[in-house]
Structure formats: C-alpha cells, structure tokens
Design a protein around this motif. Structure first.
Motif, mmCIF file in Angstrom:
data_model
loop_
_atom_site.group_PDB
_atom_site.id
_atom_site.type_symbol
_atom_site.label_atom_id
_atom_site.label_comp_id
_atom_site.label_asym_id
_atom_site.label_seq_id
_atom_site.Cartn_x
_atom_site.Cartn_y
_atom_site.Cartn_z
ATOM 1 N N PHE A 101 7.430 -3.517 -1.963
ATOM 2 C CA PHE A 101 8.343 -4.055 -0.951
ATOM 3 C C PHE A 101 8.752 -3.034 0.110
ATOM 4 O O PHE A 101 9.159 -3.422 1.201
ATOM 5 N N LEU A 136 7.220 -3.286 3.576
ATOM 6 C CA LEU A 136 7.636 -4.505 4.258
ATOM 7 C C LEU A 136 9.003 -4.345 4.913
ATOM 8 O O LEU A 136 9.318 -5.030 5.886
ATOM 9 N N ILE A 137 9.829 -3.435 4.391
ATOM 10 C CA ILE A 137 11.184 -3.235 4.894
ATOM 11 C C ILE A 137 11.242 -2.089 5.893
ATOM 12 O O ILE A 137 11.883 -2.196 6.934
#
Length: 133
Positions: free
Chosen positions: A17, A20-21
């Motif tokens: 993740f 993606l951030i």
C-alpha cells in the motif's frame, strides 16, 4: 509461529500500500520483492527495534516518544539498503483544493521522505493489526 506469519503478512500488505499512498516509493521486482521486504521489515522490527529503543530511551523519554519515528525511519532506511528492489526518493505533493481548503506544494527531501514513510508505515501497521485481531 502464527504471530510471526501474521506480522510478515501485515508488513507485506503495508509495503504493497505504501507506493499507492506516497508517490516517492518505488518497489520493483513484483510479489517476490514484497515478500522479501515483508520478511525483512518484520525481522528488523522484531530484533532491531527493541535494541534501538533501549539505546535511545533517554532521548525518547525527553521527546515524549516522538524520537521513535526516527528509529522507524532508520529501520526503513536499512530495509532499502538490504532489499534493493525498494527505493524511497524525494517527492513533491502538488497543491490541491479540498472542500475549500487549499494546500500548497510540499516538497519532501530524502530525510523527510523516510520520516513520512515511517509515519505512514506505523499507521498502516496499527490499522492492519487492529483489523486482523
């Protein structure tokens, strides 16, 4: 043994993740790099973090725990050294308008990119640990 596999799975999902951030994180090598990074990150947090917390206890007590963010950033820096498929580069968040709140351009150099990655990693790890219990 189950908690070790759970920790490896959590850190693997965190590493999935993060790009993606945060736009400055690049993971090349696919799923194998994520698994190796998750194993490495969980081992470093399991072995290295208590040692670093013991060494930095006076500074950590004086800053009311904020110094632990820097120890997390150091662990993530060591991860990028040991796992060559993971890299963290300086980046810039572009300005945005969110319900009338205007945010300016914010540039993160290499050091603050690691610090922001450490903060987001700890938040995601806490959230995923809470969800898996």
């Amino acid at each position: 043994m189950k908690s070790i596999f759970r920790r490896i799975a959590i850190y693997t999902f965190v590493l999935f993740f993060l790009p993606l951030i945060i736009p400055g994180i690049y993971i090349s090598g696919g799923f194998l790099t994520l698994i190796i990074g998750g194993i490495g990150l969980s081992l470093m947090f399991l072995i290295l973090k208590p040692i670093l917390n013991l060494i930095s206890f006076p500074v950590n007590a004086a800053t009311l725990g904020l110094f632990s963010i820097l120890t997390n950033a150091l662990i993530i820096y060591l991860l990028t050294i040991f796992v060559t498929g993971i890299s963290i580069n300086p980046f810039t968040y572009n300005s945005s308008n969110f319900f009338g709140f205007i945010t300016p351009n914010v540039h993160f150099n290499q050091f603050f990119a690691y610090v922001l990655t450490a903060v987001i990693t700890s938040i995601l790890q806490s959230l995923l640990s809470w969800l898996m219990e």
